[in-house]
Design a protein around this motif. Structure first.
Motif, PDB file in Angstrom:
ATOM      1  N   ILE A   1       8.707  15.678  50.987  1.00  0.00           N
ATOM      2  CA  ILE A   1       9.132  15.707  49.703  1.00  0.00           C
ATOM      3  C   ILE A   1      10.320  15.272  49.104  1.00  0.00           C
ATOM      4  O   ILE A   1      10.792  14.385  48.578  1.00  0.00           O
ATOM      5  CB  ILE A   1       8.828  16.993  49.110  1.00  0.00           C
ATOM      6  N   ILE A   2      11.402  15.917  50.089  1.00  0.00           N
ATOM      7  CA  ILE A   2      12.686  15.496  49.892  1.00  0.00           C
ATOM      8  C   ILE A   2      12.881  13.999  50.330  1.00  0.00           C
ATOM      9  O   ILE A   2      13.614  13.439  49.352  1.00  0.00           O
ATOM     10  CB  ILE A   2      13.588  16.444  50.930  1.00  0.00           C
ATOM     11  N   LYS A   3      12.399  13.446  51.372  1.00  0.00           N
ATOM     12  CA  LYS A   3      12.501  12.228  51.791  1.00  0.00           C
ATOM     13  C   LYS A   3      12.035  11.078  50.604  1.00  0.00           C
ATOM     14  O   LYS A   3      12.636  10.231  50.177  1.00  0.00           O
ATOM     15  CB  LYS A   3      12.057  12.011  53.034  1.00  0.00           C
ATOM     16  N   LEU A   4      10.828  11.620  50.248  1.00  0.00           N
ATOM     17  CA  LEU A   4      10.202  10.813  49.159  1.00  0.00           C
ATOM     18  C   LEU A   4      11.008  10.827  48.033  1.00  0.00           C
ATOM     19  O   LEU A   4      11.259   9.660  47.288  1.00  0.00           O
ATOM     20  CB  LEU A   4       8.493  11.162  49.115  1.00  0.00           C
ATOM     21  N   HIS A   5      11.605  11.869  47.518  1.00  0.00           N
ATOM     22  CA  HIS A   5      12.226  12.050  46.412  1.00  0.00           C
ATOM     23  C   HIS A   5      13.441  11.279  46.549  1.00  0.00           C
ATOM     24  O   HIS A   5      14.031  10.552  45.584  1.00  0.00           O
ATOM     25  CB  HIS A   5      12.567  13.468  46.098  1.00  0.00           C
ATOM     26  N   SER A   6      14.143  11.215  47.484  1.00  0.00           N
ATOM     27  CA  SER A   6      15.431  10.442  47.710  1.00  0.00           C
ATOM     28  C   SER A   6      15.053   8.821  47.412  1.00  0.00           C
ATOM     29  O   SER A   6      15.739   8.126  47.113  1.00  0.00           O
ATOM     30  CB  SER A   6      16.020  10.535  49.039  1.00  0.00           C
ATOM     31  N   LEU A   7      13.911   8.471  48.145  1.00  0.00           N
ATOM     32  CA  LEU A   7      13.373   7.006  47.762  1.00  0.00           C
ATOM     33  C   LEU A   7      12.869   6.643  46.398  1.00  0.00           C
ATOM     34  O   LEU A   7      12.981   5.806  45.878  1.00  0.00           O
ATOM     35  CB  LEU A   7      12.501   6.789  48.764  1.00  0.00           C
ATOM     36  N   LEU A   8      12.233   7.692  45.941  1.00  0.00           N
ATOM     37  CA  LEU A   8      11.242   7.335  44.766  1.00  0.00           C
ATOM     38  C   LEU A   8      11.819   8.193  43.429  1.00  0.00           C
ATOM     39  O   LEU A   8      11.147   7.648  42.267  1.00  0.00           O
ATOM     40  CB  LEU A   8       9.871   7.750  44.857  1.00  0.00           C
ATOM     41  N   GLY A   9      12.691   8.928  43.537  1.00  0.00           N
ATOM     42  CA  GLY A   9      13.003   9.732  42.628  1.00  0.00           C
ATOM     43  C   GLY A   9      11.873  10.706  41.928  1.00  0.00           C
ATOM     44  O   GLY A   9      11.005  11.009  42.727  1.00  0.00           O
TER      45      GLY A   9
END
Length: 277
Positions: free
Chosen positions: A78-86
């Motif tokens: 989730i952290i990684k995806l959030h860093s990429l997708l907001g």
DNA sequence: AATTCTTACAACCGCAGTTCG
DNA sequence: GCGAACTGCGGTTGTAAGAAT
């Protein structure tokens, strides 16, 4: 002209769902399938608006929901995806089978935000707190012409917010450990779970709505002509014969699929090329 | 035991994009 | 082509449960 109103708001329940309402909704959907939310409440004998029914089903009653605690792996993903997708919770949820966008959003706000803060990382920018405070996280944009270059850092900007005709290019080396220490961009990512979007038994509008694959919904083609999912709707997108003459199609370089996933690298995320023509 | 504070999460609201009549 | 309706999404709020005082 238009259509008849969605629902009689004066005669709808609000607030927490009762067990009986849940049972009615579940049994109706099991019998008739998802979709046609507008007519569902009446047909199922529920004093709720369709919007509320949809939300209840998607976020709570769907049988494929995982529920329960998030694993550490899910946390990190989730952290990684959030860093990429907001804050694109629905996109993030698409990468976590059994999790809903609402669930992930809540989990982010209650757990992960704090977790990142305790690590000294700004949850909004994914940069060290001291760095975030002194830097404007907005992408730099030089607006010379239609080939404007937007440089993305690893901060959670909105990559989809690109005006038509812009080329979005991640500058080489921008997404590296220098700008985002601790952010592992070797992000394993799989094709989205389509099952959530499978058409309803009712067909009709909902069938039409749900036949767009994830890539198409992003307006992305995989090989310059079509996304590869083979659906009629997607061919229209990819062939560029829609009303816009295809000028808005996003073409991904050979060897990469939508979102810049490298086809030949076991779906390792690579942002180096995402070009909109 | 009572009260206040914190946490977790379900549900609502409003908006935007899409589709229909 | 236009306006209204539908759907989905993200932000925000409400509230129940547990912890702390």
């Amino acid at each position: 002209m238009g259509r008849s109103p969605c629902c009689e708001k004066a005669h709808t329940n609000k607030g927490a769902w009762t067990k009986e309402e849940d049972e009615r909704l579940v049994s109706y959907i099991q019998a008739h399938g998802e979709g046609c939310w507008r007519s569902l409440p009446k047909a199922a004998g529920l004093l709720r608006c369709g919007k509320s029914c949809r939300l209840r089903w998607i976020n709570y009653l769907r049988p494929d929901l995982k529920r329960g605690k998030f694993s550490d792996e899910e946390d990190e993903l989730i952290i990684k995806l959030h860093s990429l997708l907001g804050n694109k919770w629905s996109l993030i949820a698409g990468r976590l089978p059994g999790r809903t966008d609402n669930e992930i959003k809540n989990y982010w706000n209650t757990h992960i935000r704090r977790k990142l803060l305790s690590r000294g990382i700004d949850p909004a920018t994914h940069r060290p707190l001291h760095e975030s405070a002194s830097q404007d996280p907005k992408p730099t944009q030089d607006s010379t012409d239609k080939n404007t270059i937007i440089s993305f850092s690893s901060s959670p900007q909105k990559p989809e917010e690109n005006p038509k005709g812009l080329a979005i290019t991640c500058k080489e080396g921008k997404l590296d450990q220098e700008t985002s220490p601790g952010l592992d961009l070797e992000l394993s990512i799989s094709l989205p779970d389509h099952s959530r979007h499978q058409g309803s038994k009712n067909g009709g509008n909902d069938e039409r709505r749900t036949t767009r694959c994830f890539a198409c919904s992003l307006g992305v083609t995989t090989n310059g002509t079509m996304c590869g999912c083979g659906r009629a709707r997607c061919e229209v997108f990819g062939a560029g014969n829609s009303s816009g003459g295809g000028s808005n199609d996003v073409i991904v370089s050979p060897g990469y699929d939508f979102l810049g996933l490298a086809n030949n690298r076991s779906s390792i995320l690579d942002f180096r090329t995402l070009e909109m023509k």
